[in-house]
Design a protein around this motif. Sequence first.
Motif, short mmCIF file in Angstrom:
data_model
loop_
_atom_site.label_atom_id
_atom_site.label_comp_id
_atom_site.label_asym_id
_atom_site.label_seq_id
_atom_site.Cartn_x
_atom_site.Cartn_y
_atom_site.Cartn_z
N SER A 61 0.84 -1.20 0.00
CA SER A 61 0.00 0.00 0.00
C SER A 61 0.87 1.25 0.00
CB SER A 61 -0.90 -0.01 1.23
OG SER A 61 -1.68 1.16 1.25
N LEU A 62 0.56 2.15 -0.93
CA LEU A 62 1.30 3.42 -1.03
C LEU A 62 0.32 4.57 -0.86
CD1 LEU A 62 3.43 2.51 -4.17
CD2 LEU A 62 4.17 2.44 -1.78
N ALA A 63 0.82 5.66 -0.28
CA ALA A 63 -0.07 6.80 -0.04
C ALA A 63 -0.52 7.44 -1.35
CB ALA A 63 0.65 7.82 0.84
N THR A 122 -2.99 2.08 -4.12
CA THR A 122 -2.55 3.43 -3.75
C THR A 122 -3.69 4.23 -3.15
OG1 THR A 122 -2.94 4.14 -6.01
CG2 THR A 122 -0.67 3.70 -5.42
N GLY A 123 -3.30 5.17 -2.27
CA GLY A 123 -4.26 6.08 -1.65
C GLY A 123 -4.60 5.65 -0.24
N GLY A 124 -5.05 6.64 0.55
CA GLY A 124 -5.40 6.38 1.94
C GLY A 124 -6.57 5.41 2.04
N PRO A 147 9.77 6.84 9.04
CA PRO A 147 9.69 7.09 10.49
C PRO A 147 8.90 8.35 10.85
CG PRO A 147 11.96 6.59 9.84
CD PRO A 147 11.16 6.63 8.59
N PHE A 148 8.75 9.30 9.92
CA PHE A 148 7.99 10.52 10.22
C PHE A 148 6.54 10.45 9.71
CE2 PHE A 148 12.13 11.91 11.33
CZ PHE A 148 11.93 12.88 12.31
N ALA A 149 6.15 9.32 9.18
CA ALA A 149 4.75 9.14 8.75
C ALA A 149 3.95 8.65 9.97
CB ALA A 149 4.67 8.16 7.58
N ALA A 150 3.68 9.55 10.89
CA ALA A 150 3.14 9.17 12.21
C ALA A 150 1.68 8.76 12.16
CB ALA A 150 3.32 10.34 13.18
N MET A 151 0.92 9.41 11.29
CA MET A 151 -0.53 9.17 11.26
C MET A 151 -0.85 7.74 10.83
SD MET A 151 -3.51 10.86 11.40
CE MET A 151 -3.49 12.52 10.75
N ILE A 152 -0.24 7.31 9.74
CA ILE A 152 -0.56 5.96 9.24
C ILE A 152 -0.09 4.90 10.24
CG2 ILE A 152 1.52 5.81 7.77
CD1 ILE A 152 -1.89 4.34 6.85
N SER A 153 1.03 5.15 10.92
CA SER A 153 1.52 4.17 11.91
C SER A 153 0.55 4.08 13.09
CB SER A 153 2.93 4.54 12.39
OG SER A 153 3.83 4.40 11.32
N ARG A 154 0.01 5.23 13.51
CA ARG A 154 -0.99 5.21 14.60
C ARG A 154 -2.25 4.49 14.14
NH1 ARG A 154 0.36 10.47 15.94
NH2 ARG A 154 -1.33 11.30 14.69
N ASN A 155 -2.67 4.83 12.91
CA ASN A 155 -3.91 4.23 12.38
C ASN A 155 -3.81 2.71 12.28
OD1 ASN A 155 -4.86 6.78 12.09
ND2 ASN A 155 -4.96 6.80 9.85
N VAL A 156 -2.67 2.24 11.80
CA VAL A 156 -2.56 0.79 11.59
C VAL A 156 -2.43 0.07 12.93
CG1 VAL A 156 -0.04 0.55 11.24
CG2 VAL A 156 -1.62 -0.97 10.05
P1 NAP Z 1 1.05 10.26 7.38
O1 NAP Z 1 0.97 11.71 7.75
O2 NAP Z 1 1.40 9.28 8.43
O3 NAP Z 1 -0.31 9.78 6.71
C1 NAP Z 1 -1.32 10.65 6.25
C2 NAP Z 1 -2.38 9.81 5.60
O4 NAP Z 1 -1.92 9.30 4.35
C3 NAP Z 1 -2.74 8.56 6.40
O5 NAP Z 1 -3.69 8.86 7.41
C4 NAP Z 1 -3.28 7.65 5.32
O6 NAP Z 1 -4.59 8.05 4.91
C5 NAP Z 1 -2.40 7.98 4.15
N1 NAP Z 1 -1.24 7.08 4.04
C6 NAP Z 1 0.04 7.30 4.47
N2 NAP Z 1 0.84 6.28 4.13
C7 NAP Z 1 0.05 5.39 3.48
C8 NAP Z 1 0.30 4.12 2.87
N3 NAP Z 1 1.54 3.57 2.82
N4 NAP Z 1 -0.74 3.48 2.27
C9 NAP Z 1 -1.99 4.04 2.29
N5 NAP Z 1 -2.27 5.23 2.83
C10 NAP Z 1 -1.26 5.89 3.42
O7 NAP Z 1 2.09 10.06 6.18
P2 NAP Z 1 3.01 11.12 5.37
O8 NAP Z 1 4.05 11.64 6.31
O9 NAP Z 1 2.08 12.07 4.63
O10 NAP Z 1 3.72 10.13 4.35
C11 NAP Z 1 2.96 9.57 3.29
C12 NAP Z 1 3.78 8.43 2.66
O11 NAP Z 1 5.03 8.93 2.21
C13 NAP Z 1 4.05 7.32 3.68
O12 NAP Z 1 3.64 6.12 3.08
C14 NAP Z 1 5.54 7.37 3.92
O13 NAP Z 1 6.12 6.09 4.03
C15 NAP Z 1 6.08 8.13 2.72
N6 NAP Z 1 7.20 9.05 3.12
C16 NAP Z 1 7.02 9.98 4.10
C17 NAP Z 1 8.08 10.80 4.48
C18 NAP Z 1 7.95 11.81 5.61
O14 NAP Z 1 8.96 12.51 5.92
N7 NAP Z 1 6.81 11.92 6.27
C19 NAP Z 1 9.31 10.68 3.79
C20 NAP Z 1 9.44 9.72 2.76
C21 NAP Z 1 8.37 8.90 2.43
P3 NAP Z 1 -5.93 7.39 5.51
O15 NAP Z 1 -6.07 7.91 6.91
O16 NAP Z 1 -6.97 7.87 4.56
O17 NAP Z 1 -5.75 5.90 5.47
#
Ligand code: NAP
Length: 253
Positions: free
Chosen positions: A31-33, A48-50, A75-84
């Motif tokens: 699963s990818l965001a 793909t997608g939330g 490690p900084f994707a805190a929301m998805i880690s909490r959700n899962v």
């Molecule tokens: P986040 O704040 O933890 O997540 C925001 C929302 O995006 C989640 O509530 C979820 O939506 C959706 N989501 C995130 N990762 C997902 C996944 N792998 N599959 C399906 N839905 C996902 O995450 P973020 O910091 O925006 O990062 C988004 C993605 O980019 C992550 O997958 C992460 O591994 C990657 N990434 C992040 C960083 C960073 O610095 N944060 C750096 C490099 C890569 P719903 O609540 O609708 O399910």
Amino acid sequence: MTRPHVLLLGGTAEARALAAAIPESIDLTISLAGLTRAPRGMAGLVRTGGFGGPEALAEWLRANEVAAVVDATHPFAAMISRNVSWATQDADVSLLHLQRPPWQPDLGALWEHHFDIASALCALPETARPFLSTGKGSAPETLLRPDLPILLRAIEATEVPANVRLVRARPPFSEEQEIALMREHAITHLVTKNSGGVSGRTKLTAAQALGLTVVMIERPALPEGALIVTDVDAARAWLASTLALDTSSNPAP
Ligand code: NAP
């Protein structure tokens, strides 16, 4: 016998490596965001997608008869880690977090620690010339310090205030490139997230070589009791034991 279904939450190099190393006896969904283009040639089925929040994720796990989840998000994707974490408890599914180890300061390195970019910026002295390697998501926080000449590095374009110089570049960067950039802008402080990993470390060694202060944004904590491993082999071993797989006939990763 039905094949166990594993959900791998991705968006990192570790997730790609684990997907490539997963035993053939597993049905894998990655699963990818969907924020960036999905990398080509990923092993497994890519969605793909939330999911639409923790309850919807729990429902997805039940509907798709998921046997185990590996959270290999950044490690900084805190929301998805909490959700899962919530969703796997609700759906009674095993969960493992795969996170690369955080960076540690080398001997003699000057590090300050903060938990977010806003507090890090507010704590900078009036004479600082900070370099934020934290991407376009940090642009709003730069409004907190209109008095400082700020250098912000991001892959994509973004609007920035007049005192902020945006440099667009895509990693990896060599230590020499990092030193040249920091020298060119007479940087005094490097503000960076503790993402860990090998390639991103060059900015830290560059800052140390120049005697700069590193303002390290520490990772958000994973939920209490989280099961964490730091490498792909350990994640693979966890899957094998959690799913009681016979891996003797699977190719080595
Ligand atoms: P986040 O704040 O933890 O997540 C925001 C929302 O995006 C989640 O509530 C979820 O939506 C959706 N989501 C995130 N990762 C997902 C996944 N792998 N599959 C399906 N839905 C996902 O995450 P973020 O910091 O925006 O990062 C988004 C993605 O980019 C992550 O997958 C992460 O591994 C990657 N990434 C992040 C960083 C960073 O610095 N944060 C750096 C490099 C890569 P719903 O609540 O609708 O399910």
